[in-house]
Write a protein that holds these residues in place. Structure first.
Motif, PDB file in Angstrom:
ATOM      1  N   LEU B  41      45.966  15.032  53.430  1.00  9.53           N
ATOM      2  CA  LEU B  41      46.681  13.895  54.013  1.00  9.53           C
ATOM      3  C   LEU B  41      48.149  13.966  53.642  1.00  9.53           C
ATOM      4  O   LEU B  41      48.493  14.185  52.477  1.00  9.53           O
ATOM      5  N   GLY B  42      49.005  13.786  54.620  1.00  7.44           N
ATOM      6  CA  GLY B  42      50.435  13.790  54.307  1.00  7.44           C
ATOM      7  C   GLY B  42      51.246  13.463  55.534  1.00  7.44           C
ATOM      8  O   GLY B  42      50.769  13.567  56.660  1.00  7.44           O
ATOM      9  N   ALA B  43      52.498  13.090  55.314  1.00  7.58           N
ATOM     10  CA  ALA B  43      53.378  12.743  56.424  1.00  7.58           C
ATOM     11  C   ALA B  43      53.711  14.003  57.216  1.00  7.58           C
ATOM     12  O   ALA B  43      53.523  15.121  56.738  1.00  7.58           O
ATOM     13  N   SER B  44      54.206  13.802  58.419  1.00  5.68           N
ATOM     14  CA  SER B  44      54.581  14.928  59.272  1.00  5.68           C
ATOM     15  C   SER B  44      55.667  15.768  58.587  1.00  5.68           C
ATOM     16  O   SER B  44      56.608  15.227  58.025  1.00  5.68           O
ATOM     17  N   GLY B  45      55.480  17.077  58.607  1.00  4.26           N
ATOM     18  CA  GLY B  45      56.494  17.972  58.037  1.00  4.26           C
ATOM     19  C   GLY B  45      56.304  18.268  56.558  1.00  4.26           C
ATOM     20  O   GLY B  45      57.125  18.938  55.947  1.00  4.26           O
ATOM     21  N   CYS B  46      55.198  17.818  55.963  1.00  7.02           N
ATOM     22  CA  CYS B  46      55.041  18.014  54.523  1.00  7.02           C
ATOM     23  C   CYS B  46      54.379  19.348  54.202  1.00  7.02           C
ATOM     24  O   CYS B  46      54.197  19.691  53.042  1.00  7.02           O
ATOM     25  N   GLY B  47      54.007  20.124  55.228  1.00  4.22           N
ATOM     26  CA  GLY B  47      53.474  21.457  54.970  1.00  4.22           C
ATOM     27  C   GLY B  47      51.983  21.606  55.207  1.00  4.22           C
ATOM     28  O   GLY B  47      51.388  22.618  54.813  1.00  4.22           O
ATOM     29  N   LYS B  48      51.363  20.659  55.871  1.00  9.03           N
ATOM     30  CA  LYS B  48      49.915  20.718  56.093  1.00  9.03           C
ATOM     31  C   LYS B  48      49.533  21.885  56.997  1.00  9.03           C
ATOM     32  O   LYS B  48      48.645  22.683  56.674  1.00  9.03           O
ATOM     33  N   THR B  49      50.209  21.982  58.154  1.00  9.44           N
ATOM     34  CA  THR B  49      49.892  23.060  59.090  1.00  9.44           C
ATOM     35  C   THR B  49      50.139  24.416  58.449  1.00  9.44           C
ATOM     36  O   THR B  49      49.333  25.336  58.586  1.00  9.44           O
ATOM     37  N   THR B  50      51.233  24.532  57.730  1.00 10.77           N
ATOM     38  CA  THR B  50      51.553  25.797  57.074  1.00 10.77           C
ATOM     39  C   THR B  50      50.442  26.190  56.100  1.00 10.77           C
ATOM     40  O   THR B  50      50.045  27.362  56.027  1.00 10.77           O
ATOM     41  N   THR B  51      49.920  25.220  55.363  1.00 13.97           N
ATOM     42  CA  THR B  51      48.827  25.497  54.428  1.00 13.97           C
ATOM     43  C   THR B  51      47.600  26.013  55.183  1.00 13.97           C
ATOM     44  O   THR B  51      47.010  27.038  54.810  1.00 13.97           O
ATOM     45  N   LEU B  52      47.234  25.331  56.262  1.00 15.01           N
ATOM     46  CA  LEU B  52      46.073  25.763  57.047  1.00 15.01           C
ATOM     47  C   LEU B  52      46.279  27.169  57.600  1.00 15.01           C
ATOM     48  O   LEU B  52      45.366  27.994  57.593  1.00 15.01           O
ATOM     49  N   ARG B  53      47.495  27.432  58.090  1.00 16.00           N
ATOM     50  CA  ARG B  53      47.773  28.746  58.677  1.00 16.00           C
ATOM     51  C   ARG B  53      47.650  29.854  57.645  1.00 16.00           C
ATOM     52  O   ARG B  53      47.243  30.968  57.976  1.00 16.00           O
ATOM     53  N   MET B  54      47.977  29.549  56.405  1.00 16.15           N
ATOM     54  CA  MET B  54      47.818  30.563  55.366  1.00 16.15           C
ATOM     55  C   MET B  54      46.338  30.795  55.053  1.00 16.15           C
ATOM     56  O   MET B  54      45.920  31.914  54.777  1.00 16.15           O
ATOM     57  N   ILE B  55      45.547  29.724  55.125  1.00 15.53           N
ATOM     58  CA  ILE B  55      44.109  29.892  54.895  1.00 15.53           C
ATOM     59  C   ILE B  55      43.495  30.705  56.040  1.00 15.53           C
ATOM     60  O   ILE B  55      42.636  31.563  55.835  1.00 15.53           O
ATOM     61  N   ALA B  56      43.977  30.459  57.270  1.00 10.12           N
ATOM     62  CA  ALA B  56      43.438  31.170  58.439  1.00 10.12           C
ATOM     63  C   ALA B  56      43.960  32.599  58.525  1.00 10.12           C
ATOM     64  O   ALA B  56      43.392  33.424  59.241  1.00 10.12           O
ATOM     65  N   GLY B  57      45.046  32.884  57.824  1.00 10.81           N
ATOM     66  CA  GLY B  57      45.618  34.230  57.872  1.00 10.81           C
ATOM     67  C   GLY B  57      46.689  34.387  58.931  1.00 10.81           C
ATOM     68  O   GLY B  57      47.128  35.497  59.214  1.00 10.81           O
ATOM     69  N   LEU B  58      47.105  33.289  59.540  1.00 12.09           N
ATOM     70  CA  LEU B  58      48.116  33.363  60.589  1.00 12.09           C
ATOM     71  C   LEU B  58      49.521  33.360  59.998  1.00 12.09           C
ATOM     72  O   LEU B  58      50.497  33.606  60.699  1.00 12.09           O
ATOM     73  N   GLU B  59      49.610  33.070  58.707  1.00 13.30           N
ATOM     74  CA  GLU B  59      50.896  33.072  58.020  1.00 13.30           C
ATOM     75  C   GLU B  59      50.667  33.766  56.679  1.00 13.30           C
ATOM     76  O   GLU B  59      49.666  33.509  56.028  1.00 13.30           O
ATOM     77  N   GLN B  60      51.567  34.679  56.326  1.00 10.82           N
ATOM     78  CA  GLN B  60      51.433  35.336  55.026  1.00 10.82           C
ATOM     79  C   GLN B  60      52.124  34.492  53.964  1.00 10.82           C
ATOM     80  O   GLN B  60      53.284  34.135  54.129  1.00 10.82           O
ATOM     81  N   PRO B  61      51.423  34.163  52.865  1.00 11.75           N
ATOM     82  CA  PRO B  61      52.074  33.373  51.822  1.00 11.75           C
ATOM     83  C   PRO B  61      53.209  34.163  51.163  1.00 11.75           C
ATOM     84  O   PRO B  61      53.148  35.392  51.088  1.00 11.75           O
ATOM     85  N   THR B  62      54.216  33.429  50.689  1.00 11.85           N
ATOM     86  CA  THR B  62      55.278  34.067  49.906  1.00 11.85           C
ATOM     87  C   THR B  62      54.737  34.415  48.521  1.00 11.85           C
ATOM     88  O   THR B  62      55.133  35.390  47.912  1.00 11.85           O
TER      89      THR B  62
END
Ligand code: ADP
Ligand code: MG
Lengths: 278, 383
Positions: B41-62
């Motif tokens: 849960l979090g406000a828009s822009g707090c990084g939720k989608t980015t977190t999911l994308r890293m779990i899915a493998g669509l984004e490589q974590p730094t």
């Protein structure tokens, strides 16, 4: 009063019909003349109805040679320019590289350059390089100007495509190749097909650039140009009408297919109890 | 893909994602137990989608790792992960019909006979008979269910849902919340559900993680977080809170002493996040009661005096704003149970609460995230 109302409701329709007539009139004339038996070689009047022209389209042997040559050139130029242009469109949309902005601008250059200038400069180039003029120089020239149109057409389609669809495919176990094959390609294909058709018609139709780089090779537009001096054989109209007919058929078939698919989908929905696929 | 031993918890370890100099996800660590319904849960822009994308493998974590059980999947390509996503925009394939959309994952794994499974999945999401339609011919709610079926049919170990109900109207959203919960219970797959709707998170999830600016502020069961928030951000993001600027003054028996604006209060030690130093004394509006005199305050309750400045009738309750002597506005909800007569603005009242319902949070002067709220409790914000 009633009449004015009737007119007010329909005047846009009337304008549309007039424009349609304006656009189709030349085609109607060509189609009509394809059934004409001219009284003399230089006559442009409709003299006598005949089916001979359609029965023997190749009565004038040179003309059919020219048509076949134009088709060959058109097909080769289309295949080569579509492949190159599509790859280039992918590179321009999907990959960031140095000079991408400049490349995006350069793509428009062949479209913006007057054909005369391009024809003469290509001629100068071929002469300077010692390449003999003929079939292959025409192909090279055609590929050159077709590529721009292909890139622009495919690029528009690709840019409008949602990247998340490809991500969704990869999320659903599709490898890079499967994603391309199952998602990217089918979605971009209408753009590629449109680009190929455009390339073919541009190539088949081109006169100016071709004329500079043809050597002794004669394409269909060049044949018609030459024949106009001595009287155009009525078979030219047969070719023109046939080309138009084929184009019309392609458009009709594709729209019919779309409509049938839509209707089939809705029919299933109307009876939600029916499950499974036929 | 393959069902493994039950110890297949999803773990994120020090997960970080930077876009240039901007840190979207900041050193995130959490564990999602297998089979649980987990809400991020979090406000828009707090990084939720980015977190999911890293779990899915669509984004490589730094930096950091994504682990499934003992397996490190950080570097795995998306199509190699036993994880599926329901995208924020659904991302249905427009050129394929519903049947083929749902069958997509099975076909990619080389399964030929998909008809029965697809039918069963369409039945699960109540879309029997829609197989031949194209996505564009479905309503938003139906598309959402197709997206769900398309992911669920693969029996992933983890299902990621990125604000799946965000585009639906309120009534349909409530309906789908119940549906999603039912389906999750039925299939027993781990759900990681991203949302910015606190009510949605609380009604659906077993565990809620409240995210702010790329970090987890608090993680726990919905009631736990609501009743005893860890930070001012959580106290106001999940429902609303009255937060009084205070000083904690050490322990006295089982209580922590608190001074706020010259008045002494106390909070049970079990509900205080600090013992000494700058603090915020919090009370939820529904736990703040209004009495018409100090003598009417129940024994054991603590109180402050004030004047009613606003009363809004919202049906089930009346929401009052009470201005204290030092100018802070407190909000109090009174259930319209017909017991007490409504209070008119201008009435002098005593606001009181049971100290067991209060909570004490640290007030970090340098903390930008809470600074804006210091000394000015939320004014009339509707839940
Ligand atoms: N590809 C990207 N490049 C740069 N910034 C990004 C990118 N993706 C997301 N961000 C930024 O990261 C932050 C978090 O984004 P996101 O995870 O989408 O937030 P949420 O889903 O919680 O609304 C946002 O400020 C967004 O602008
Ligand atoms: Mg998002």
């Amino acid at each position: 009063m009633e009449l004015r109302r009737w007119l007010a409701d329909r005047w846009v329709m009337g304008v549309a019909l007039l424009v349609l007539g304006y656009l189709t009139l030349p085609i109607v004339v060509v189609a009509g003349l394809s059934f004409n038996r001219p009284s003399s070689r230089l006559s442009y009047d409709f003299d006598e109805f005949t089916l001979d022209n359609w029965a023997h389209p190749c009565a004038t042997a040179d003309m059919c040679d020219a048509v076949v040559r134009s088709m060959e050139i058109g097909l080769i130029a289309t295949v080569v320019s579509t492949v190159l242009g599509t790859l280039m469109a992918f590179a321009l949309v999907r990959h960031g590289f140095r000079g991408r902005t400049a490349m995006n601008g350069l793509i428009f250059l062949p479209m913006a350059t007057p054909e005369l200038v391009m024809g003469t400069s290509l001629l100068a180039l071929f002469v300077a390089a010692g390449v003999p003029q003929g079939f292959w120089t025409i192909v090279i020239a055609h590929v050159m100007f077709c590529v721009s149109f292909v890139v622009v057409t495919v690029k528009a389609r690709l840019a409008g495509m949602d990247r998340r669809l490809e991500e969704a495919a990869m999320d659903l176990y599709a490898s890079e190749w499967q994603t391309f094959r199952r998602i990217t390609l089918p979605l971009v294909l209408p753009g590629i097909v449109a680009a190929a058709l455009l390339a073919f018609s541009l190539s088949f139709d081109d006169f100016i650039i071709t004329n500079f780089n043809a050597g002794t090779t004669v394409t269909f537009p060049m044949y018609v140009w030459g024949a106009a001096q001595r009287g155009i054989p009525p078979q030219v109209n047969v070719i023109g009408t046939a080309m138009f007919g084929i184009a019309l058929l392609l458009v009709g078939a594709s729209s019919l297919r779309g409509r049938r698919a839509r209707r089939a989908a809705l029919a299933v929905v109307a009876t939600p109890a029916s499950t499974g696929r036929p | 893909m393959t069902r493994e031993s039950p110890a297949d918890d999803l773990r994120l370890a020090d997960l970080t994602k930077r876009f240039g100099v901007f840190t979207a996800v900041d050193d995130l660590s959490l564990t999602v137990p297998q089979g649980s319904f987990f809400a991020l849960l979090g406000a828009s822009g707090c990084g939720k989608t980015t977190t999911l994308r890293m779990i899915a493998g669509l984004e490589q974590p730094t930096g950091g790792q994504v682990l499934l059980g003992d397996r490190d999947i950080t570097g795995l390509r998306p199509h190699k992960r036993p994880v599926n996503t329901v995208f924020q925009s659904y991302a249905l394939f427009p050129h394929l019909d519903i049947h083929e959309n749902v069958a997509f994952g099975l076909r990619r794994r080389g399964i030929r006979k998909v008809g029965d499974q697809v039918e069963r999945m369409l039945a699960l999401v109540q879309l029997q008979g829609y197989g031949r339609r194209r996505p564009a011919q479905l309503s938003g709610g139906q598309q959402q269910r197709v997206a769900l079926a398309r992911a669920l049919i693969n029996h992933p170990q983890v299902l990621l849902l990125d604000e799946p109900l965000g585009a639906l109207d309120l009534k349909l959203r409530r309906q789908m919340q119940v549906e999603l919960k039912r389906i999750q219970a039925e299939v027993g797959i781990t759900f990681v559900h991203v949302t910015h709707d606190q009510e949605e998170a609380m009604t659906m999830a077993d565990t809620v993680a409240v995210m702010n600016a790329g970090r987890i502020e608090q993680l726990g069961a919905p009631a736990e977080i609501y009743e005893y928030p860890a930070t001012a951000f959580v106290a106001n993001f999940l429902g609303q809170s009255n937060l009084l600027t205070a000083e904690a003054g050490g322990r006295a028996g089982d209580d922590v002493r608190v001074t706020a604006h010259g008045t002494r209060f106390s909070v049970p030690a079990g509900r205080a996040r600090l013992v000494d130093g700058p603090a915020l004394l919090g009370v939820r509006p529904e736990k703040l009661h209004l009495a018409d005199g100090v003598d009417r305050v129940p024994a054991g309750h603590q109180h402050v005096g004030g004047v009613v400045t606003d009363a809004s009738y919202v049906g089930v309750s009346t929401q009052y704003l009470v201005r204290t002597a030092w100018g802070a506005e407190l909000s109090a909800f009174a259930a319209n149970s017909g017991v007490a007569a409504p209070l008119a603005p201008g009435t002098a009242v005593t606001a009181h609460w049971d100290p067991r319902h209060a909570f004490l949070l640290p007030r970090a002067g340098a903390d930008e995230r809470t600074e804006g709220r210091l000394g000015q409790p939320p004014v009339g914000a509707l839940p």
